[in-house]
Write an enzyme that holds these catalytic residues in place. Structure first.
Site, PDB file in Angstrom:
ATOM      1  N   ASP A  79       0.831  -1.199   0.000  1.00 54.39           N
ATOM      2  CA  ASP A  79       0.000   0.000   0.000  1.00 54.39           C
ATOM      3  C   ASP A  79       0.872   1.258   0.000  1.00 54.39           C
ATOM      4  O   ASP A  79       2.072   1.194   0.316  1.00 54.39           O
ATOM      5  CB  ASP A  79      -0.889  -0.033   1.261  1.00 54.39           C
ATOM      6  CG  ASP A  79      -2.216   0.674   1.065  1.00 54.39           C
ATOM      7  OD1 ASP A  79      -2.343   1.464   0.128  1.00 54.39           O
ATOM      8  OD2 ASP A  79      -3.136   0.436   1.883  1.00 54.39           O
ATOM      9  N   ASP A 106     -10.902   1.974  -3.530  1.00 57.42           N
ATOM     10  CA  ASP A 106     -11.425   1.686  -2.194  1.00 57.42           C
ATOM     11  C   ASP A 106     -12.948   1.680  -2.192  1.00 57.42           C
ATOM     12  O   ASP A 106     -13.561   1.447  -1.153  1.00 57.42           O
ATOM     13  CB  ASP A 106     -10.919   2.721  -1.195  1.00 57.42           C
ATOM     14  CG  ASP A 106      -9.584   2.308  -0.603  1.00 57.42           C
ATOM     15  OD1 ASP A 106      -9.182   1.145  -0.789  1.00 57.42           O
ATOM     16  OD2 ASP A 106      -8.940   3.157   0.049  1.00 57.42           O
TER      17      ASP A 106
HETATM   18  C1  DGJ Z   1      -5.854   1.902   1.753  1.00 52.32           C
HETATM   19  C2  DGJ Z   1      -6.227   0.728   0.909  1.00 52.32           C
HETATM   20  O1  DGJ Z   1      -6.702   1.154  -0.322  1.00 52.32           O
HETATM   21  C3  DGJ Z   1      -7.243  -0.134   1.645  1.00 52.32           C
HETATM   22  O2  DGJ Z   1      -7.650  -1.199   0.839  1.00 52.32           O
HETATM   23  C4  DGJ Z   1      -6.658  -0.612   2.933  1.00 52.32           C
HETATM   24  O3  DGJ Z   1      -5.602  -1.496   2.680  1.00 52.32           O
HETATM   25  C5  DGJ Z   1      -6.192   0.569   3.758  1.00 52.32           C
HETATM   26  N1  DGJ Z   1      -5.330   1.440   3.014  1.00 52.32           N
HETATM   27  C6  DGJ Z   1      -5.483   0.106   4.995  1.00 52.32           C
HETATM   28  O4  DGJ Z   1      -4.982   1.133   5.716  1.00 52.32           O
END
Ligand code: DGJ
Length: 734
Positions: free
Chosen positions: A464, A534
């Site tokens: 991430d 997301d």
């Molecule tokens: C951002 C990501 O896009 C999410 O899927 C998740 O992993 C969160 N970060 C976790 O902090």
């Protein structure tokens, strides 16, 4: 003093055409023709449909574009340039002329054409590269800029490539968006002036805009017809794609690193290599260009692009930071019971002095929080083994928080100028580590290497990256090289990823960045897939995944079934529709399965079972987009077809509901007109099968007439909803 260093000659003229001046860079169905005359500027003469030898000669002699292939600031300063340099004597005129060309066939079957252009006045050269690969109509171009000037020179602009496009009725298709609303499509006729698409985030580069465009040369973009050019800048950092339309005959497309605040200094003997610009041409409209990118991407650019991807459950929306052993074990058991193959533990599992309970601490402290997971990662791996699923883990290696042991030990590792404070964005405390610093590169490599060597059973990493560069300035770079920050960050990142992949080629790694912030071909040689958004709301995903499909294949596109009501839009969508949308990408789940109803579980279990039967078609097949959600016709539809055209999966999603609405009949595409296909609905929920179930139709009929799809599902009264969707397999008869 002016130095004349023009001494080289055309090396392999005989290979380059009868006259020794024509560089024919052809792929299976396209041709790029350059005119490379020693001592003259390199010209681009033609790009488009593959030329017959006779046309090649005629073009050389008469018609053609005759635009500079890599325009440099110097002569004609009123035009936009691909290259702008302040030479060591302070002057800014660059005057490039061809000094050498070479063509190399490489062991992997690809062909590299190199044109060396040397400045007439300075010991300064630009190598322009064009790479073609077997079975692909994508051409990759980039440059290597070398200075031998005694004192440093400054590169003010250094695009990867330039393409002239004849004016007419040219339309631009590009992708804009935002966090949780990525990859929205916009189509517009190219205006006079400059149309700019850019990114300056520093870390992530595909939220607000994408580094890929298509140009439809014959008017309004069509999926199936019209000469179309696609271009993708393969670079994870700040970029700029702009199309300048001046008073001449051509639109001028430039793509490369965004040079703003990034002037790059070259000392004597140094070379600056630009990232790859991949471009392609198809006479078959947007769909043709997408298929060119998909097949090139799977074969040559995406890590393990031709391998099939497991069905997974990711813990994020199921429990957020609330990680503990019983919850993890429960999720593993649930995904295994539904037929899934992998479980991914997301954020929240780490931190000792600073436990990661919310988003404002601990990044960098990559040790298991044994208060949450007393048996450590091995305990989780044992559980996964006993349940029969593979195990994956989340990390965010380029980041730290002010509340972390890492930051306490290495405050000098974060990106910031001495005069600025450490202002974080996520959780108000998150900071970006300076990947320009070799010590940070080693640290990041070691996070992954230690994890994978200590726990070789880890099968998947979600990588991430949730912050932009907030506080410009590098504590590592010297003051005269501060403008190298963004570029050296990404050089450092790519070098680290290269080391990681050399040591760990088999682990699946997902590129995630606050959702879809890292969907770019430049990262994909190191990643097996990216997180698309997301936002897992199935209705909004139809739009985002549609845009994503312009350049990226389904195998790379993480697409998860989430809970209802959805956590981002709060929309309530039945499991069938959520599953039918997620099945069109790399299928996964993103929820707490123990909260599912029996009905939801049954639908999802069947979706996984069916997906496993057809995933080779979805993940590796050719995409045909049939009806765009952006056309607002009440339905969106697309299909995947195997290259052999013996199997296909057709997706149909209703995007709105009104009574007595006449939805258009969707005609199919990509089938063999002369073969017969048997219809099987996947994951049906209706009381009675579709009227066409089990029937056989010719490809010709299906492509002319489509299939009748009812507007609603035939279910018990109380099970009716305003959603309807179908996934239909079409299998060719032997
Ligand atoms: C951002 C990501 O896009 C999410 O899927 C998740 O992993 C969160 N970060 C976790 O902090």
């Amino acid at each position: 003093m002016k130095i004349q260093i023009f001494t080289l000659s055309l090396l392999c003229a005989s290979a380059l055409g009868a006259s020794g001046e024509v560089l024919d860079i052809s792929t299976h169905s396209t041709s790029l023709v350059l005119n490379a005359v020693e001592g003259s500027p390199l010209k681009i003469v033609y790009y488009g449909e593959r030329l017959a030898p006779a046309d090649l000669d005629a073009i050389h002699e008469a018609t053609g574009m005759w635009q500079d292939a890599y325009p440099a600031y110097g002569y004609n300063p009123k035009a936009e340039a691909a290259l702008s340099v302040t030479h060591s004597d302070g002057y800014m005129a660059t005057d490039l002329a061809v000094s050498h060309t070479a063509r190399t066939s490489r062991p992997d079957g690809s062909t590299l054409t190199t044109v060396t252009m040397t400045d007439r006045n300075y010991p300064f050269t630009v190598d322009l590269f064009y790479l073609t690969r077997p079975g692909s109509d994508v051409i990759e171009t980039w440059t290597a800029i070398t200075s031998d000037e005694k004192k440093p020179v400054t590169l003010n602009r250094f695009m990867s490539g330039y393409l002239p496009v004849r004016q007419g009725d040219v339309w631009l298709s590009s992708l804009y968006g935002s966090w949780a609303n990525e990859t929205q499509l916009t189509e517009e006729p190219l205006p006079h002036g400059v149309r700019m698409i850019k990114n300056k985030d520093g870390v992530r580069n595909s939220h607000t805009a994408h580094a890929e465009v298509m140009l439809s040369l014959d008017g309004r973009p069509s999926e199936t017809s019209g000469r179309t050019i696609g271009a993708a800048l393969c670079y994870p950092g700040n970029y700029k794609i702009f199309i300048d339309t001046d008073d001449g005959d051509y639109h001028h497309l430039f793509a490369g690193i965004n040079e703003e605040n990034s002037a790059y200094q070259l000392k004597k003997g140094e070379t600056f290599t630009t990232p790859v610009l991949a471009f392609t041409y198809s006479p078959d409209g947007l769909g043709g260009v997408s298929r060119n990118f998909h097949s090139w991407g799977r074969k040559y650019q995406l890590h393990n692009g031709t391998a099939s991807r497991p069905v997974l459950l990711n813990s994020w929306e199921g429990c957020y930071f609330d990680i503990n052993e019983p919850t993890m074990a429960g999720m593993m058991a649930d995904i295994a019971e539904m037929g899934g193959e992998l479980f991914v533990m997301d954020d929240g599992w780490f931190g000792d002095k600073y436990p990661r309970n919310v988003d404002n601490s601990s990044l960098g402290d990559w040790v298991v929080d044994t208060r949450k997971l007393p048996h450590g990662i091995n305990g989780l791996l044992d559980t996964a083994d006993s349940i029969g699923v593979k195990f994956g883990i989340w990390i965010e290696p380029e980041m730290t928080n002010t509340a972390s042991e890492l930051f306490e030990a290495h405050p000098d590792w974060v990106i910031k100028a001495p005069a600025l404070d450490n202002r974080g964005s996520r959780g108000s405390t998150q900071l970006v580590l300076d990947m320009a610093n070799p010590a940070v590169q080693d640290f990041v490599f070691n996070i992954v290497d230690t994890l994978l060597t200590s726990y070789p059973r880890i099968a998947y990493i979600k990588w991430d990256a949730n912050d932009p560069v907030n506080n410009a300035g590098s504590q590592y770079l010297t003051s005269d090289r501060q403008s190298h920050l963004y570029i050296d960050y990404h050089k450092g990142l790519l070098a680290t990823l290269e080391r990681i992949r050399a040591a760990h080629p088999d682990v699946i790694i997902q590129a995630c960045a606050s959702g879809g912030g890292r969907a770019n071909w430049g990262l994909m040689p190191y990643f097996d897939e990216f997180w698309t958004s997301d936002n897992n709301d199935a209705l909004q995903r139809i739009y985002m995944q549609w845009g994503t499909s312009y350049f990226f294949p389904a195998v790379a596109m993480g697409s998860h079934i989430s809970a209802s009501p959805n956590h981002q839009t709060f929309r309530r969508i039945p499991a069938k529709f959520r599953a039918d949308v997620a099945m069109s990408g790399r299928l996964g789940l993103e929820m707490q399965p123990k909260n599912m109803t029996d009905d939801e579980r049954r639908v999802v279990r069947r979706a996984i079972e069916d997906y496993k039967k057809v995933r080779h078609i979805i993940q590796q097949g050719d995409l045909y987009r049939l009806l765009s959600p952006f056309d607002r016709k009440g339905v969106a539809s697309l299909m995947y077809v195997t290259p052999e055209k013996d199997d296909a999966v057709f997706f149909w999603w209703k995007t709105e509901t009104f009574m007595n609405q006449q939805l258009p009949r969707v005609t199919l595409d990509g089938l063999d007109p002369d073969r017969l296909y048997t219809v099987t609905e996947l994951n049906p929920i209706d009381r009675r099968p579709l009227a066409v179930e089990g029937k056989t139709y010719s490809g010709r009929y299906l492509m002319a007439n489509g299939l009748p799809i009812p507007n609603t599902h035939d279910v018990e009264y109380h099970q009716n909803t305003d959603y309807a969707s179908r996934v239909i397999r079409l299998t060719a008869k032997e």
